[in-house]
Design a protein around this motif. Sequence first.
Motif, short mmCIF file in Angstrom:
data_model
loop_
_atom_site.label_atom_id
_atom_site.label_comp_id
_atom_site.label_asym_id
_atom_site.label_seq_id
_atom_site.Cartn_x
_atom_site.Cartn_y
_atom_site.Cartn_z
N LEU A 9 3.02 -9.87 -10.67
CA LEU A 9 2.83 -10.63 -9.42
C LEU A 9 4.01 -11.56 -9.18
O LEU A 9 4.54 -11.64 -8.07
N TYR A 10 4.43 -12.25 -10.24
CA TYR A 10 5.57 -13.17 -10.08
C TYR A 10 6.83 -12.41 -9.67
O TYR A 10 7.54 -12.82 -8.73
N PHE A 11 7.14 -11.31 -10.36
CA PHE A 11 8.37 -10.58 -10.09
C PHE A 11 8.34 -9.94 -8.70
O PHE A 11 9.39 -9.81 -8.05
N CYS A 12 7.15 -9.56 -8.23
CA CYS A 12 7.04 -9.04 -6.86
C CYS A 12 7.38 -10.12 -5.83
O CYS A 12 8.09 -9.87 -4.85
N VAL A 13 6.86 -11.32 -6.06
CA VAL A 13 7.13 -12.43 -5.14
C VAL A 13 8.60 -12.86 -5.22
O VAL A 13 9.24 -13.16 -4.20
N ALA A 14 9.14 -12.89 -6.45
CA ALA A 14 10.51 -13.38 -6.67
C ALA A 14 11.55 -12.28 -6.51
O ALA A 14 12.72 -12.49 -6.84
N LEU A 15 11.17 -11.11 -6.00
CA LEU A 15 12.06 -9.96 -5.92
C LEU A 15 13.40 -10.27 -5.24
O LEU A 15 14.46 -9.88 -5.74
N PRO A 16 13.42 -11.00 -4.10
CA PRO A 16 14.70 -11.29 -3.45
C PRO A 16 15.64 -12.15 -4.30
O PRO A 16 16.85 -12.10 -4.11
N GLN A 17 15.07 -12.94 -5.22
CA GLN A 17 15.90 -13.81 -6.05
C GLN A 17 16.44 -13.11 -7.31
O GLN A 17 17.31 -13.65 -7.99
N LEU A 18 15.92 -11.94 -7.62
CA LEU A 18 16.37 -11.23 -8.82
C LEU A 18 17.73 -10.59 -8.57
O LEU A 18 18.06 -10.20 -7.45
N GLN A 19 18.52 -10.45 -9.64
CA GLN A 19 19.78 -9.73 -9.55
C GLN A 19 19.51 -8.26 -9.25
O GLN A 19 18.42 -7.74 -9.50
N PHE A 56 4.49 -20.45 -7.25
CA PHE A 56 4.63 -19.19 -7.97
C PHE A 56 5.55 -19.33 -9.18
O PHE A 56 5.46 -18.53 -10.11
N ARG A 57 6.42 -20.32 -9.16
CA ARG A 57 7.30 -20.55 -10.30
C ARG A 57 6.51 -20.82 -11.56
O ARG A 57 6.93 -20.48 -12.67
N ASN A 58 5.33 -21.45 -11.41
CA ASN A 58 4.50 -21.78 -12.57
C ASN A 58 3.80 -20.56 -13.16
O ASN A 58 3.23 -20.65 -14.25
N LEU A 59 3.83 -19.42 -12.45
CA LEU A 59 3.16 -18.22 -12.97
C LEU A 59 3.80 -17.74 -14.27
O LEU A 59 3.11 -17.21 -15.14
N LEU A 60 5.12 -17.91 -14.39
CA LEU A 60 5.80 -17.43 -15.60
C LEU A 60 5.31 -18.13 -16.86
O LEU A 60 4.88 -17.47 -17.81
N PRO A 61 5.36 -19.48 -16.92
CA PRO A 61 4.84 -20.13 -18.13
C PRO A 61 3.35 -19.90 -18.34
O PRO A 61 2.90 -19.78 -19.48
N VAL A 62 2.57 -19.80 -17.24
CA VAL A 62 1.14 -19.51 -17.39
C VAL A 62 0.94 -18.12 -18.00
O VAL A 62 0.11 -17.93 -18.90
N ALA A 63 1.72 -17.15 -17.53
CA ALA A 63 1.62 -15.80 -18.07
C ALA A 63 2.02 -15.76 -19.55
O ALA A 63 1.39 -15.06 -20.36
N ILE A 64 3.03 -16.54 -19.92
CA ILE A 64 3.46 -16.59 -21.32
C ILE A 64 2.36 -17.19 -22.18
O ILE A 64 2.03 -16.66 -23.26
N VAL A 65 1.78 -18.29 -21.73
CA VAL A 65 0.69 -18.93 -22.49
C VAL A 65 -0.49 -17.98 -22.63
O VAL A 65 -1.10 -17.88 -23.71
N LEU A 66 -0.81 -17.24 -21.56
CA LEU A 66 -1.92 -16.29 -21.62
C LEU A 66 -1.63 -15.18 -22.63
O LEU A 66 -2.52 -14.78 -23.40
N GLU A 67 -0.38 -14.70 -22.67
CA GLU A 67 -0.02 -13.65 -23.63
C GLU A 67 -0.06 -14.19 -25.06
O GLU A 67 -0.52 -13.49 -25.97
#
Length: 448
Positions: free
Chosen positions: A34-44, A2-13
Motif C-alpha cells: 500500500l505504501y509503495f503504491c501511494v509513493a510510486l511517483p517518488q520512487l526511482q 502514509f509516511r508512517n506506514l513504513l515503520p508501522v509495517a516494520i513493527v508489525l513484521e
Amino acid sequence: MFRNLLPVAIVLELTALCLSNLYLSAGAGVLFVLYFCVALPQLQIYSRYLFLISLATVGYLAFRGSLAGGQLLKAASDAAFYAAFLGSLGMMQCLVRRFEVLRRIHDVLLGGRPGWLYPKYAVVSCGIASVLSFGVMSLLCGTLSDTLAERGIRGKSRLRWLRSVLISSLRGFALVPLVAPTSVAVAIITREVPSLSWSGLLPYGVVAAALLILVGWLLEQRRFRIVSKERVKLEAWPAGSRRLVVVVLAVFAVMALLVATTELKVSAAAMLAVPSVTFLYMLWTDRQPEQAVRETVANVAGMHNEMAIFAGSAGLGAALGEVMPNDLLVGLVSGQAGVFLLAVAALLMMPLMSAVGVIPITVLSIQAGLLPPLIAGGMDPLLISVALVIGFSLAMMLSPFGPAVMLLSRYGQVSRWTVAFGWNGLFVLLALPILIGFLGVLYLTLPV
C-alpha cells in the motif's frame, strides 16, 4: 500520514517474527505494498518499475489460479520480511551523526602501512555492513564525498580516491553474504532450508572471502599507495570510538541472547536487536522521545527505494518459485557430478543475471525455493548453499541496478556502468576460476 506506514509495517513484521504468525507477516506485506503504491511517483525509475512488474506478475498468477491462498500469503510474507530486514538494520544509520569516528572514518582507515589499506577497507566495510547493512555504503560514500570536497581534491586525484576507496568499500560490503549473520542471502537460504544455519556456512564463506580479498589486493595495492600520500594523519582516535564499540557489542550480545533463548534465526534476531539497541541509545543520549521517533521515521523513509526493491524482488521470487515444477532439477542430482555442475550453475547465474539488470535477491529467492525438493531427493544442501552465497557476493558487485552500486554511483558522481563493469569486471573475471576451483575442492571433500 502514509509516511508512517513504513515503520508501522516494520513493527508489525517484527511482531510477526516474535509470534511466528504468518497472517501478521502477510498483513505487514500488504501495508508495504500500500505504501509503495501511494509513493510510486517518488520512487526511482528502477525501483518503481521493478515493484510494478512484481505486483503485476503476482496478480496475474493469482488471477489465473496458479497461486493458491497459502502461496499468496507466503509471497506477501516474504516481501514484508525482506523489506523489514533492510529497514530495521538500516536504523543504525541514525548513529552516524552521533559519533565523530564515523564522520572521520576515512582518516581512521587510511592510517597505517599503505600495503594493508585494501584489506583493511574491505574487512572494516564488511564489519560495519554486518550491522549497518546498506547504511555502510551511505556512510562511506557520503563521508568520502564530503572529505574530498573539503580538501579540494579534484580531477584525476579525485577519481583515484573514488576508484580505490569506494570500490574496496563496495567489495567489502559484498563480503557480507559470506561471513555475516545479518546477510539477506543467509536469511533467504536458511528460511527455505531450516536445517542449514549461518554457523554451518561460515567456515566456507570465510575462505571464499579471503580469496576475494587477495584478488582485490593484487589489483588495488599500487593505487592505494598513491592515495595514502594525500591522507590526513590522526594523532589519536576520534572521540566516542570506545562508546561505538560498546554499542555494536551490545547489538551482537542481544542477538546472541535471542538466538540462545528463542527459536529465532540469527537474521531475525538481528532485525530485532539493531533497531532496539539503536533506539534506546538515541533516547539515552538525546532524552527526546518525540525527536527520536521523528528521526526513526525519516531514516526509514529515506530507504524506501531500496525497500521497494527488496519487497518487490522477494515477492516476485517467492511467486515464481511456487509455480515452478518441484522436480525441475531433481534429475540432475542423481549423477555423480550433477551436484557440482548444479552448484557451478547456481554460482554463475546470479552475477550473469545481475549484469543484465536482474538484482541478486530476485534470482536467489527463486534458486533457494528450488532447494527443498532437491533435499527431499536426498541431496546435502551445503555445497549448493555455499555456491549461492558466493554467487550473491559476486552479483552485488556486478549489478548496475543494485542498491549498493547505485549509492556509490550517486555519491561518487560516476556512471553505475563504470562502477559495475569498468571497476569490478576484471576483478570478477579473475575471481571466478579461483572460486569455482574452491567449489571443486569442497565437492571432493563434502558429502553430496
